[in-house]
Design an enzyme around this catalytic site. Sequence first.
Site, PDB file in Angstrom:
ATOM      1  N   THR A 102      18.928  -9.502   3.387  1.00 57.77           N
ATOM      2  CA  THR A 102      18.249  -8.226   3.595  1.00 57.77           C
ATOM      3  C   THR A 102      19.192  -7.101   3.216  1.00 57.77           C
ATOM      4  OG1 THR A 102      17.060  -6.865   5.216  1.00 57.77           O
ATOM      5  CG2 THR A 102      19.012  -7.994   6.004  1.00 57.77           C
ATOM      6  N   ASN A 103      18.637  -5.937   2.939  1.00 54.38           N
ATOM      7  CA  ASN A 103      19.449  -4.726   2.813  1.00 54.38           C
ATOM      8  C   ASN A 103      18.978  -3.693   3.821  1.00 54.38           C
ATOM      9  OD1 ASN A 103      21.468  -5.225   0.877  1.00 54.38           O
ATOM     10  ND2 ASN A 103      19.956  -5.110  -0.764  1.00 54.38           N
ATOM     11  N   HIS A 151      19.022  -1.338   9.465  1.00 48.95           N
ATOM     12  CA  HIS A 151      18.681  -1.476  10.888  1.00 48.95           C
ATOM     13  C   HIS A 151      18.744  -2.937  11.325  1.00 48.95           C
ATOM     14  CE1 HIS A 151      17.270   2.664  11.445  1.00 48.95           C
ATOM     15  NE2 HIS A 151      16.733   2.543  10.241  1.00 48.95           N
ATOM     16  N   LYS A 152      18.160  -3.807  10.480  1.00 48.44           N
ATOM     17  CA  LYS A 152      18.145  -5.233  10.824  1.00 48.44           C
ATOM     18  C   LYS A 152      19.565  -5.795  10.836  1.00 48.44           C
ATOM     19  CE  LYS A 152      13.763  -6.622   8.812  1.00 48.44           C
ATOM     20  NZ  LYS A 152      13.231  -7.593   7.854  1.00 48.44           N
ATOM     21  N   ASP A 157      11.068 -12.532   8.022  1.00 52.83           N
ATOM     22  CA  ASP A 157       9.910 -11.721   7.695  1.00 52.83           C
ATOM     23  C   ASP A 157       9.175 -11.470   9.000  1.00 52.83           C
ATOM     24  OD1 ASP A 157       8.557 -10.274   5.729  1.00 52.83           O
ATOM     25  OD2 ASP A 157       6.953 -11.739   5.657  1.00 52.83           O
ATOM     26  N   THR A 158       8.693 -10.252   9.151  1.00 46.95           N
ATOM     27  CA  THR A 158       8.087  -9.854  10.418  1.00 46.95           C
ATOM     28  C   THR A 158       6.724  -9.240  10.187  1.00 46.95           C
ATOM     29  OG1 THR A 158      10.230  -9.446  11.463  1.00 46.95           O
ATOM     30  CG2 THR A 158       8.376  -8.251  12.374  1.00 46.95           C
ATOM     31  N   PHE A 198      13.293   1.492  14.209  1.00 44.47           N
ATOM     32  CA  PHE A 198      12.669   1.730  12.900  1.00 44.47           C
ATOM     33  C   PHE A 198      11.241   1.205  12.931  1.00 44.47           C
ATOM     34  CE2 PHE A 198      12.527  -2.550  10.928  1.00 44.47           C
ATOM     35  CZ  PHE A 198      13.274  -3.263  11.858  1.00 44.47           C
ATOM     36  N   GLY A 199      10.568   1.360  11.788  1.00 46.42           N
ATOM     37  CA  GLY A 199       9.222   0.799  11.659  1.00 46.42           C
ATOM     38  C   GLY A 199       8.266   1.310  12.728  1.00 46.42           C
ATOM     39  N   LYS A 225      16.472  -3.797  23.451  1.00 44.56           N
ATOM     40  CA  LYS A 225      15.454  -4.253  22.493  1.00 44.56           C
ATOM     41  C   LYS A 225      15.744  -5.683  22.056  1.00 44.56           C
ATOM     42  CE  LYS A 225      13.475  -3.616  17.926  1.00 44.56           C
ATOM     43  NZ  LYS A 225      13.528  -3.025  16.596  1.00 44.56           N
TER      44      LYS A 225
END
Length: 194
Positions: A10-11, A14-15, A71-72, A151-152, A174
């Site tokens: 991933t880039n 946040h993750k 993947d979420t 985020f998101g 979280k």
Amino acid sequence: MSLKKIVFATNNAHKLEEVRHYLKGQYEILSLQDIGFNEDIPEPYETLQENAQTKSRTIFDRFELDCFADDTGLEVDALNGAPGVYSARYAGHDCSFQDNVNKLLEELKGEENRVANFKTVISLFLDGKEYFFEGRVDGCITKESSGTDGFGYDPIFAPEGNNLTFAEMSLDDKNKISHRGRAVAKLIQFLQKQ
Ligand code: IMP
């Protein structure tokens, strides 16, 4: 002692921050940028599992490095599970997190059933073998945005049994209950047994 290296395909800063925080002292987590991979990996499939698998397999095949990808999807009951696997581009291609939040609040205007869940699937390629881990958190979509962290859809998702949205919680809080936190916990448990 040097930490074992593993790529998180991933880039998303946040993750990375979340997962690095979670694995602090156990693994050195490399991002796609860290390994010099600048291409976009498409996520064309209709399941979280296939999308996650494509990302981790691409890196494993190209670099022969241990790698995991996630993947979420956010599934909203009143919308028959939408946006689901299309959560990132719910408001259209190149939309912002805010566009997605606005669209979801608009779709749920006047709707009393706010039940929703986040689901994460992690695909891991380790020593050439493939494994999957899942995490889920149930909750509801709030009537308005609240909080600035995360985020998101974080500002409009309140996990079950909690008055706060994810965007009002510390990263630690979280991570303890989130979809990704739970999936990563399973991944770690597995890695520790290797
Ligand atoms: P991804 O495929 O894992 O990047 O997730 C798809 C979309 O789901 C992201 O673009 C975000 O909008 C949303 N999402 C994923 N994880 C989270 C989270 O932890 N909180 C809020 N939204 C998230």
